[in-house]
Write an enzyme that holds these catalytic residues in place. Structure first.
Site, PDB file in Angstrom:
ATOM      1  N   TYR A   1       0.826  -1.225   0.000  1.00  0.00           N
ATOM      2  CA  TYR A   1       0.000   0.000   0.000  1.00  0.00           C
ATOM      3  C   TYR A   1       0.854   1.267   0.000  1.00  0.00           C
ATOM      4  O   TYR A   1       0.357   2.359  -0.247  1.00  0.00           O
ATOM      5  CB  TYR A   1      -1.001   0.015   1.168  1.00  0.00           C
ATOM      6  CG  TYR A   1      -0.396   0.011   2.560  1.00  0.00           C
ATOM      7  CD1 TYR A   1       0.283   1.114   3.055  1.00  0.00           C
ATOM      8  CD2 TYR A   1      -0.521  -1.105   3.377  1.00  0.00           C
ATOM      9  CE1 TYR A   1       0.830   1.105   4.325  1.00  0.00           C
ATOM     10  CE2 TYR A   1       0.024  -1.131   4.648  1.00  0.00           C
ATOM     11  CZ  TYR A   1       0.696  -0.023   5.120  1.00  0.00           C
ATOM     12  OH  TYR A   1       1.250  -0.034   6.364  1.00  0.00           O
ATOM     13  N   GLU A   2       2.159   1.124   0.255  1.00  0.00           N
ATOM     14  CA  GLU A   2       3.050   2.284   0.146  1.00  0.00           C
ATOM     15  C   GLU A   2       3.459   2.514  -1.313  1.00  0.00           C
ATOM     16  O   GLU A   2       4.196   3.454  -1.607  1.00  0.00           O
ATOM     17  CB  GLU A   2       4.300   2.071   1.007  1.00  0.00           C
ATOM     18  CG  GLU A   2       4.001   2.043   2.501  1.00  0.00           C
ATOM     19  CD  GLU A   2       5.228   1.646   3.335  1.00  0.00           C
ATOM     20  OE1 GLU A   2       5.943   2.554   3.768  1.00  0.00           O
ATOM     21  OE2 GLU A   2       5.446   0.443   3.537  1.00  0.00           O
TER      22      GLU A   2
ATOM     23  N   ALA B   1       0.188  -7.023  12.604  1.00  0.00           N
ATOM     24  CA  ALA B   1      -1.040  -6.610  13.264  1.00  0.00           C
ATOM     25  C   ALA B   1      -2.186  -6.883  12.303  1.00  0.00           C
ATOM     26  O   ALA B   1      -2.009  -6.773  11.087  1.00  0.00           O
ATOM     27  CB  ALA B   1      -0.979  -5.124  13.582  1.00  0.00           C
TER      28      ALA B   1
ATOM     29  N   HIS C   1      -5.654   3.778  13.011  1.00  0.00           N
ATOM     30  CA  HIS C   1      -4.297   3.215  13.056  1.00  0.00           C
ATOM     31  C   HIS C   1      -3.636   3.387  14.431  1.00  0.00           C
ATOM     32  O   HIS C   1      -2.856   2.532  14.856  1.00  0.00           O
ATOM     33  CB  HIS C   1      -3.405   3.820  11.963  1.00  0.00           C
ATOM     34  CG  HIS C   1      -2.017   3.244  11.925  1.00  0.00           C
ATOM     35  ND1 HIS C   1      -1.762   1.922  11.621  1.00  0.00           N
ATOM     36  CD2 HIS C   1      -0.801   3.790  12.187  1.00  0.00           C
ATOM     37  CE1 HIS C   1      -0.457   1.692  11.692  1.00  0.00           C
ATOM     38  NE2 HIS C   1       0.153   2.812  12.031  1.00  0.00           N
TER      39      HIS C   1
HETATM   40  N1  HPA Z   1      -7.726  -4.636   8.634  1.00  0.00           N
HETATM   41  C1  HPA Z   1      -6.596  -4.691   7.888  1.00  0.00           C
HETATM   42  N2  HPA Z   1      -5.388  -4.528   8.415  1.00  0.00           N
HETATM   43  C2  HPA Z   1      -5.294  -4.310   9.733  1.00  0.00           C
HETATM   44  C3  HPA Z   1      -6.426  -4.238  10.559  1.00  0.00           C
HETATM   45  C4  HPA Z   1      -7.708  -4.413   9.984  1.00  0.00           C
HETATM   46  O1  HPA Z   1      -8.763  -4.371  10.647  1.00  0.00           O
HETATM   47  N3  HPA Z   1      -5.972  -3.998  11.822  1.00  0.00           N
HETATM   48  C5  HPA Z   1      -4.618  -3.951  11.747  1.00  0.00           C
HETATM   49  N4  HPA Z   1      -4.197  -4.136  10.493  1.00  0.00           N
END
Ligand code: HPA
Length: 280
Positions: free
Chosen positions: A94-95, A122, A255
């Site tokens: 996405y960057e 994450a 975020h």
């Molecule tokens: N969706 C996509 N990427 C993520 C999320 C999410 O809910 N949480 C952390 N990274």
């Protein structure tokens, strides 16, 4: 180097160049594993002793990370009494990076001698019983990025058509479970769906992911693991569930919450990974 990187080939030759540039400076001998640190999980880097660090900005072909929660350093040092390489920060598609660039650090740590890869990230919890702060062993993944870092000329030393029946090494999943038990941490186990981002999902997309068999959804990791499979590396990974995926609760996604929950789950995460490395 910064900015977008769709375009030119980034494969084994570029990885060799990067590895040659840092090998002596890092003092790499025989690392038992390379560890990729995901959003908010960077505190593991502080547990490394006898550490040598090289900023990504000084590694050919690497990029400075643009995302909060990502440091941008390649580290060599000792964790749990064993030599490890640590990638503190990753390149996301996405960057604007190609899948090849996203996976470049994996080819580099392989060229530096790592044969086991541990990845962390994450993600949003798709499985309804998951709570923010839960840690999940990645048992399998869905490549919903619709990109593949192996597209292009076959790379020297890599399998052209890698078997993906067990990219997440079963033996290492057992080792993670044993390590977690040792340090008193509960681990979930599930399927990670990798999407491009940078938007979080819509509730309809999360319902779709649920039906497809996803337990967690994130925006990284899949290109790295595909290259690791082509290199015949052993792979293990933990996802930190930082939030309920969209629509599972009414809360909007943010975020800063992802980074915060990652940091809180960090203590348990660090304990498990250190115990895991000790057992390798
Ligand atoms: N969706 C996509 N990427 C993520 C999320 C999410 O809910 N949480 C952390 N990274």
């Amino acid at each position: 180097m910064t900015g977008h990187s769709e375009g030119g080939p980034v494969g084994a030759a570029e990885a060799k160049r990067a590895a040659d540039a840092v090998r002596e400076r890092l003092g790499v001998k025989s690392p038992v594993a390379a560890i990729v640190l995901g959003s908010g999980l960077g505190t593991l880097a502080d547990k490394v002793t006898d550490a040598t660090r090289v900023p990504y900005s000084e590694i050919p072909g690497f990029h400075a990370p643009s995302v909060v929660g990502h440091k941008g350093e390649l580290i060599r040092g000792m964790l749990g009494g064993r030599e490890v390489l640590m990638l503190a920060g990753r390149f996301h598609m996405y960057e604007g990076h190609s899948a090849q660039v996203a996976a470049l650090p994996i080819r580099v740590v392989h060229a530096l001698g790592a044969r086991t890869l541990f990845v962390s990230n994450a993600a949003g919890g798709v499985r309804r019983t998951f709570k923010p702060g839960d840690l999940m062993i990645i048992a399998d993944h869905l490549n919903l990025m619709f990109r593949n870092p192996l597209i292009g000329p076959a790379q020297k030393g890599e399998v052209r058509f890698p078997d993906m029946s067990a990219p997440w090494t079963p033996r290492l999943q057992t080792l993670l479970e044993d390590s977690a038990r040792e340090v008193g941490v509960t681990l979930q186990r599930g399927v990670y769906a990798g999407l491009l981002g940078p938007t979080y999902e819509t509730p309809a997309e999360v319902r779709m992911l649920e039906r497809m068999g996803a337990d967690a959804v994130g925006m990284s990791t899949v290109p790295e693991v595909i290259v690791a499979a082509a290199l015949k590396m052993q792979v293990a990974g933990i996802t930190c569930i930082t939030n309920h995926a969209a629509g599972i609760t009414a809360a909007p996604l943010d975020h800063s919450e992802v980074v915060e929950v990652g940091a809180r789950a960090g203590v348990a995460f660090c304990a498990v990974v250190e115990a895991f490395v000790r057992r390798l």
